[in-house]
Design an enzyme around this catalytic site. Structure first.
Site, mmCIF file in Angstrom:
data_model
loop_
_atom_site.group_PDB
_atom_site.id
_atom_site.type_symbol
_atom_site.label_atom_id
_atom_site.label_comp_id
_atom_site.label_asym_id
_atom_site.label_seq_id
_atom_site.Cartn_x
_atom_site.Cartn_y
_atom_site.Cartn_z
ATOM 1 N N GLN A 85 -4.672 -1.456 9.798
ATOM 2 C CA GLN A 85 -4.584 -2.758 9.156
ATOM 3 C C GLN A 85 -5.175 -3.854 10.049
ATOM 4 O O GLN A 85 -4.850 -3.940 11.236
ATOM 5 C CB GLN A 85 -3.105 -3.065 8.821
ATOM 6 C CG GLN A 85 -2.869 -4.359 8.070
ATOM 7 C CD GLN A 85 -3.431 -4.361 6.650
ATOM 8 O OE1 GLN A 85 -3.600 -3.324 6.018
ATOM 9 N NE2 GLN A 85 -3.742 -5.537 6.143
ATOM 10 N N LYS A 138 0.841 -1.205 0.000
ATOM 11 C CA LYS A 138 0.000 0.000 0.000
ATOM 12 C C LYS A 138 0.879 1.260 0.000
ATOM 13 O O LYS A 138 0.582 2.230 -0.704
ATOM 14 C CB LYS A 138 -0.943 -0.011 1.214
ATOM 15 C CG LYS A 138 -2.024 -1.084 1.111
ATOM 16 C CD LYS A 138 -2.800 -1.298 2.407
ATOM 17 C CE LYS A 138 -3.751 -2.491 2.277
ATOM 18 N NZ LYS A 138 -4.486 -2.808 3.513
ATOM 19 N N ASP A 198 -11.052 2.972 4.385
ATOM 20 C CA ASP A 198 -11.324 1.535 4.356
ATOM 21 C C ASP A 198 -12.821 1.249 4.236
ATOM 22 O O ASP A 198 -13.209 0.118 3.935
ATOM 23 C CB ASP A 198 -10.826 0.902 5.664
ATOM 24 C CG ASP A 198 -9.656 -0.038 5.452
ATOM 25 O OD1 ASP A 198 -9.512 -0.552 4.336
ATOM 26 O OD2 ASP A 198 -8.904 -0.237 6.417
HETATM 27 N N1 GUN Z 1 -6.665 -6.742 6.137
HETATM 28 C C1 GUN Z 1 -6.964 -7.465 5.041
HETATM 29 N N2 GUN Z 1 -7.602 -6.679 4.137
HETATM 30 C C2 GUN Z 1 -7.696 -5.455 4.685
HETATM 31 C C3 GUN Z 1 -8.238 -4.209 4.222
HETATM 32 O O1 GUN Z 1 -8.793 -4.076 3.128
HETATM 33 N N3 GUN Z 1 -8.118 -3.174 5.077
HETATM 34 C C4 GUN Z 1 -7.537 -3.288 6.289
HETATM 35 N N4 GUN Z 1 -7.495 -2.226 7.071
HETATM 36 N N5 GUN Z 1 -7.031 -4.414 6.742
HETATM 37 C C5 GUN Z 1 -7.102 -5.496 5.935
#
Ligand code: GUN
Length: 289
Positions: free
Chosen positions: A92, A48, A115
């Site tokens: 996350q 990311k 998110d």
């Molecule tokens: N863990 C796995 N996928 C995601 C996501 O799309 N966002 C976040 N914050 N954590 C994740």
């Protein structure tokens, strides 16, 4: 069989965002909060960060210890909520068990919730109002749109009922209008006769988190199969000792499909691209308000 190349489509999205960002004097900024050192989370957050850099989005990484208390984590999020230089916040998942994840996600300011996990934003999605949509479902919708896959009147079967993927993905297919108007069925680990239901699907979304779960006998010939799973399975022939597989038994299912997403290189890159899109939206909204 027609492979949906998520890498390629994600690159188009990223290039379009890059163009938008290049026209801005100030740059969007996203804060990544990672608690602990779960290897998959480390790798996702790194991806990311790299993608943000490609788009021209600034990012800040906060790595917090696994032992952090819920209160201290809430406090850190409050600081980011109040920081006017931060436009998007991503905590996350997964979080350590002693932390109530819902409480954390609901503490992120809805206007910075890139998110789309906040209850207010999930509620707006159900109300078909414009909002931040969880990145994986948004990525699926974007793939469907760009591949011009018809959804109107189609039977979409979602396998998995998570708040992050299954439920919002269903809402997107259900909503009125373009890329919606589908008939949606939700299935999950407790659904009896699951293969009978998935066999009726024009579009199957596999988001149950079980490696190679969807077998060819569970899919109708000519179906569209969207594989959301990212599972590490042991593979001694790899240097890392593992390989990534989806929730779909790709080799066996693909020959029956009209369209299918591979793992890796399908939905995964789209999730990251949509996070960038949400961040740019959050930034632009903060400018106009
Ligand atoms: N863990 C796995 N996928 C995601 C996501 O799309 N966002 C976040 N914050 N954590 C994740």
């Amino acid at each position: 069989m027609n492979l949906i190349d998520g890498n390629n489509i994600a690159e188009s999205v990223i290039n379009e965002l890059k163009e938008i960002v290049s026209l801005q004097v100030e740059k969007p900024c996203v804060a990544f909060v990672r608690v602990g050192n779960d290897p998959a989370s480390v790798s996702y957050v790194r991806k990311k960060e790299k993608t943000a850099e490609k788009v021209g989005i600034l990012s800040k990484l906060y790595v917090l210890p696994n032992s952090i208390s819920e209160n201290d984590l809430l406090e850190r999020i409050s600081e980011l909520n109040n920081d006017r230089t931060v436009h998007g916040i991503l905590v996350q998942a997964p979080l350590p068990h002693h932390i109530n994840a819902r409480c954390i996600f609901n503490h992120v300011a809805p206007s910075k919730d890139v998110d789309g996990f906040h209850a207010e934003n999930l509620g707006k999605l159900c109300q078909e109002e414009e909002t931040f949509i969880s990145c994986t479902p948004a990525g699926i919708s974007e793939l469907i749109k760009r591949k011009k896959i018809e959804t109107e009147g189609k039977h979409v079967v979602i396998v998995g009922r998570s708040l992050i993927v299954g439920k919002p993905a269903g809402m997107l297919f259900l909503k009125k209008g373009i890329n919606g108007n589908s008939t949606v069925t939700f299935c999950h680990s407790r659904t009896p006769n699951l293969p009978e239901i998935t066999r009726q699907a024009d579009i199957v979304v596999a988001a149950i988190g079980k490696p190679l779960f969807i077998k060819p006998e569970m899919v109708k010939t000519g179906a569209v199969v969207i594989d959301v799973g990212i599972n590490r399975i042991s593979d001694p022939s790899k240097k890392s000792g593992f390989r990534l597989v989806g929730d779909v038994d790709f080799e066996k299912v693909a020959p029956k499909c009209k369209f299918i997403t591979p793992v890796p290189g399908g939905v995964g890159p789209m999730t990251v691209a949509m996070l960038m899109s949400n961040t740019v939206q959050a930034f632009l909204k903060s400018r106009s308000s």
